[in-house]
Motif scaffolding. Structure first.
Motif, PDB file in Angstrom:
ATOM      1  N   ARG A  81       0.471  46.246  15.556  1.00 19.90           N
ATOM      2  CA  ARG A  81       1.720  45.830  14.951  1.00 19.90           C
ATOM      3  C   ARG A  81       1.877  44.317  15.006  1.00 19.90           C
ATOM      4  NH1 ARG A  81       5.881  50.266  17.552  1.00 19.90           N
ATOM      5  NH2 ARG A  81       4.989  52.104  16.531  1.00 19.90           N
ATOM      6  N   TYR A  82       2.320  43.751  13.904  1.00 18.43           N
ATOM      7  CA  TYR A  82       2.534  42.316  13.806  1.00 18.43           C
ATOM      8  C   TYR A  82       3.959  42.047  13.348  1.00 18.43           C
ATOM      9  CZ  TYR A  82      -2.572  41.994  13.927  1.00 18.43           C
ATOM     10  OH  TYR A  82      -3.903  42.091  14.290  1.00 18.43           O
ATOM     11  N   LEU A  83       4.563  41.008  13.903  1.00 18.05           N
ATOM     12  CA  LEU A  83       5.885  40.556  13.495  1.00 18.05           C
ATOM     13  C   LEU A  83       5.772  39.199  12.827  1.00 18.05           C
ATOM     14  CD1 LEU A  83       8.247  41.286  16.527  1.00 18.05           C
ATOM     15  CD2 LEU A  83       8.390  42.308  14.272  1.00 18.05           C
ATOM     16  N   ARG A  84       6.462  39.033  11.705  1.00 20.02           N
ATOM     17  CA  ARG A  84       6.541  37.734  11.063  1.00 20.02           C
ATOM     18  C   ARG A  84       7.977  37.500  10.608  1.00 20.02           C
ATOM     19  NH1 ARG A  84       2.481  37.475  13.331  1.00 20.02           N
ATOM     20  NH2 ARG A  84       0.424  36.812  12.604  1.00 20.02           N
ATOM     21  N   THR A  85       8.383  36.244  10.566  1.00 20.43           N
ATOM     22  CA  THR A  85       9.747  35.881  10.222  1.00 20.43           C
ATOM     23  C   THR A  85       9.804  35.298   8.821  1.00 20.43           C
ATOM     24  OG1 THR A  85      10.189  35.409  12.557  1.00 20.43           O
ATOM     25  CG2 THR A  85      11.749  34.524  10.954  1.00 20.43           C
ATOM     26  N   PHE A  86      10.752  35.798   7.997  1.00 16.78           N
ATOM     27  CA  PHE A  86      10.888  35.330   6.624  1.00 16.78           C
ATOM     28  C   PHE A  86      12.365  35.131   6.285  1.00 16.78           C
ATOM     29  CE2 PHE A  86       7.121  38.193   6.581  1.00 16.78           C
ATOM     30  CZ  PHE A  86       6.147  37.223   6.371  1.00 16.78           C
ATOM     31  N   SER A  87      12.648  34.129   5.452  1.00 15.27           N
ATOM     32  CA  SER A  87      14.007  33.905   4.968  1.00 15.27           C
ATOM     33  C   SER A  87      14.357  34.926   3.894  1.00 15.27           C
ATOM     34  CB  SER A  87      14.154  32.500   4.383  1.00 15.27           C
ATOM     35  OG  SER A  87      14.103  31.523   5.389  1.00 15.27           O
ATOM     36  N   LEU A  88      15.622  35.310   3.851  1.00 13.55           N
ATOM     37  CA  LEU A  88      16.118  36.144   2.765  1.00 13.55           C
ATOM     38  C   LEU A  88      16.349  35.244   1.558  1.00 13.55           C
ATOM     39  CD1 LEU A  88      18.070  37.752   5.426  1.00 13.55           C
ATOM     40  CD2 LEU A  88      17.383  39.303   3.601  1.00 13.55           C
ATOM     41  N   SER A  89      15.824  35.633   0.421  1.00 10.76           N
ATOM     42  CA  SER A  89      15.878  34.765  -0.761  1.00 10.76           C
ATOM     43  C   SER A  89      16.871  35.241  -1.808  1.00 10.76           C
ATOM     44  CB  SER A  89      14.481  34.655  -1.388  1.00 10.76           C
ATOM     45  OG  SER A  89      13.999  35.931  -1.777  1.00 10.76           O
ATOM     46  N   CYS A  90      17.757  36.159  -1.430  1.00 11.59           N
ATOM     47  CA  CYS A  90      18.769  36.651  -2.367  1.00 11.59           C
ATOM     48  C   CYS A  90      20.153  36.416  -1.781  1.00 11.59           C
ATOM     49  CB  CYS A  90      18.560  38.144  -2.644  1.00 11.59           C
ATOM     50  SG  CYS A  90      18.680  39.177  -1.151  1.00 11.59           S
ATOM     51  N   ALA A  91      21.176  36.654  -2.599  1.00  7.23           N
ATOM     52  CA  ALA A  91      22.551  36.480  -2.149  1.00  7.23           C
ATOM     53  C   ALA A  91      23.036  37.700  -1.384  1.00  7.23           C
ATOM     54  CB  ALA A  91      23.458  36.235  -3.357  1.00  7.23           C
ATOM     55  N   PRO A  92      23.881  37.505  -0.372  1.00  5.73           N
ATOM     56  CA  PRO A  92      24.489  38.661   0.287  1.00  5.73           C
ATOM     57  C   PRO A  92      25.221  39.586  -0.676  1.00  5.73           C
ATOM     58  CG  PRO A  92      24.844  36.693   1.599  1.00  5.73           C
ATOM     59  CD  PRO A  92      24.227  36.241   0.310  1.00  5.73           C
ATOM     60  N   LYS A  93      25.877  39.013  -1.694  1.00  2.00           N
ATOM     61  CA  LYS A  93      26.593  39.860  -2.654  1.00  2.00           C
ATOM     62  C   LYS A  93      25.625  40.735  -3.456  1.00  2.00           C
ATOM     63  CE  LYS A  93      31.029  37.565  -3.340  1.00  2.00           C
ATOM     64  NZ  LYS A  93      30.999  36.797  -2.102  1.00  2.00           N
ATOM     65  N   TYR A  94      24.402  40.252  -3.669  1.00  2.00           N
ATOM     66  CA  TYR A  94      23.385  41.068  -4.333  1.00  2.00           C
ATOM     67  C   TYR A  94      23.097  42.304  -3.492  1.00  2.00           C
ATOM     68  CZ  TYR A  94      18.640  42.385  -5.816  1.00  2.00           C
ATOM     69  OH  TYR A  94      17.520  43.080  -6.222  1.00  2.00           O
ATOM     70  N   GLN A  95      22.971  42.113  -2.183  1.00  2.00           N
ATOM     71  CA  GLN A  95      22.713  43.248  -1.307  1.00  2.00           C
ATOM     72  C   GLN A  95      23.909  44.199  -1.257  1.00  2.00           C
ATOM     73  OE1 GLN A  95      23.701  43.329   2.528  1.00  2.00           O
ATOM     74  NE2 GLN A  95      22.905  45.409   2.615  1.00  2.00           N
ATOM     75  N   GLN A  96      25.121  43.637  -1.258  1.00  2.00           N
ATOM     76  CA  GLN A  96      26.322  44.464  -1.239  1.00  2.00           C
ATOM     77  C   GLN A  96      26.448  45.308  -2.501  1.00  2.00           C
ATOM     78  OE1 GLN A  96      29.321  41.475  -0.642  1.00  2.00           O
ATOM     79  NE2 GLN A  96      28.479  40.880   1.362  1.00  2.00           N
TER      80      GLN A  96
END
Length: 359
Positions: A81-96
């Protein structure tokens, strides 16, 4: 550490009873994990030759995020298992509105995880993600904004601008985007966003033709920059140079925020002799070369110890390890440790002599 956590650690050598029971639970539900949140990949979308976006549906109890935050993605490769960190590239309202999130990821040429994600993860695949975190978020005021991005460091700014287009379309925003690509990321999207935000300006600078960031460029493209709150995201060189220029041009230090993409280069560090690094728990010893210093994380991975890691740039603290003895150099703070026991981050630590680690 709380009394309950101490008892759990003492009885099970795990941080929680869920982690202790994980191997048993996976006999019935192979994808179940004690930590993080389950998610399903909806699409693996190609953005350019080196960049792709994962469109992901997190499980319902995933807590949501603030524009500019990042998360850890966990993937299993050949049983590890590997962990990597990435920025979210969309708007919170898109997810909502859709229940989906996007991670836009650049393949690392010598990497193990990002090429695997690009070439092996497809729609329908299950992955594990963490809750979002990070303080690289918009100010709670209406001050004009300056975003300076380099390469894939533009991804959190896409999140910012998408969110502002829905919540504050009149906001004064100037994005200066340095790239070295024939197809800058989200090139078709920026004009659409400018149509919805009358005070949004996007300046794209091809570094192959116009060179790296400099004072005259910033003055030419953003004459009122001293009045703006500045956000910087990209490689270490772009961030340090941008910050120095902005300070010289009168931007207040508390109005400059940054997010580093990629590890800080090993600079201003030399040792006289090769060093010996002992990974005590694994009973493994490796030698470092004085002319080619590597981080302790790189040395551990080369020895196939597979330590837990995430961002690889000193942000997420996933690779924290106990140093038993010896001196290490922190490439992030540019400070040397003392010789005694302490917790260090493998991804930003370099042996400055013989070192023993509890790994």
């Amino acid at each position: 550490m709380t009394k309950n956590r101490w008892l759990t650690k003492a009885l099970t050598n795990q941080s929680s009873f869920k982690s202790y029971l994980e191997p048993l639970a996976q006999l019935v539900r192979p994808k179940w994990q004690a930590n993080g949140f389950n998610a399903v990949v909806i699409e693996n979308r190609v953005e350019s030759e080196q960049v792709f976006s994962l469109i992901i549906r997190p499980q319902r109890k995933w807590p949501g995020f603030i524009a500019g935050q990042h998360l850890d993605l966990q993937v299993e490769i050949a049983g590890v298992r590997y962990l990597r960190t990435f920025s979210l590239s969309c708007a919170p309202k898109y997810q909502q509105q859709t229940g989906l999130i996007e991670l836009t990821i650049r393949q690392q040429e010598q990497g193990k995880v990002t090429p695997f994600l690009a070439n092996n993860i497809a729609a329908g695949d299950a992955i594990n993600i963490s809750a979002p975190r990070g303080q690289f978020t918009l100010p709670k005021n209406n001050q004009p904004l300056l975003f300076i991005a380099g390469g894939s460091g533009v991804t959190p700014f896409r999140s910012f601008i998408q969110e502002l287009s829905l919540s504050e379309p009149q906001r004064d925003v100037h994005l200066i985007y340095y790239n070295q690509a024939t197809k800058p990321l989200f090139a078709l999207e920026w004009p659409l966003l400018m149509n919805t935000m009358p005070h949004l300006k996007v300046t794209m600078i091809d570094t192959a033709q116009k060179g790296l960031i400099n004072e005259q460029q910033l003055l030419d493209h953003c004459k009122d920059l001293e009045k703006r709150v500045a956000y910087l995201c990209g490689p270490h060189g772009l961030i340090t140079t941008s910050r120095e220029i902005l300070l010289q041009l009168g931007v207040a230090e508390n109005n400059i925020h940054h997010e580093l993409f990629g590890p800080k280069p090993i600079e201003n560090f030399t040792i006289d002799n090769d060093a010996e690094v002992v990974f005590a728990s694994s009973q493994t010893t490796v030698n470092t070369e004085k002319d080619h210093p590597q981080t302790l994380l790189e040395l551990a991975e080369a020895a196939e110890l597979n330590p837990t890691s995430g961002c690889r740039m000193g942000v997420c603290h996933q690779c924290k390890c106990r140093k038993k003895q010896g001196v290490v150099y922190n490439t992030l703070t540019e400070q040397f440790s003392d010789t005694g026991e302490e917790d260090i981050q493998l991804c930003v630590s370099v042996a400055a002599g013989d070192v023993t680690l509890d790994l």
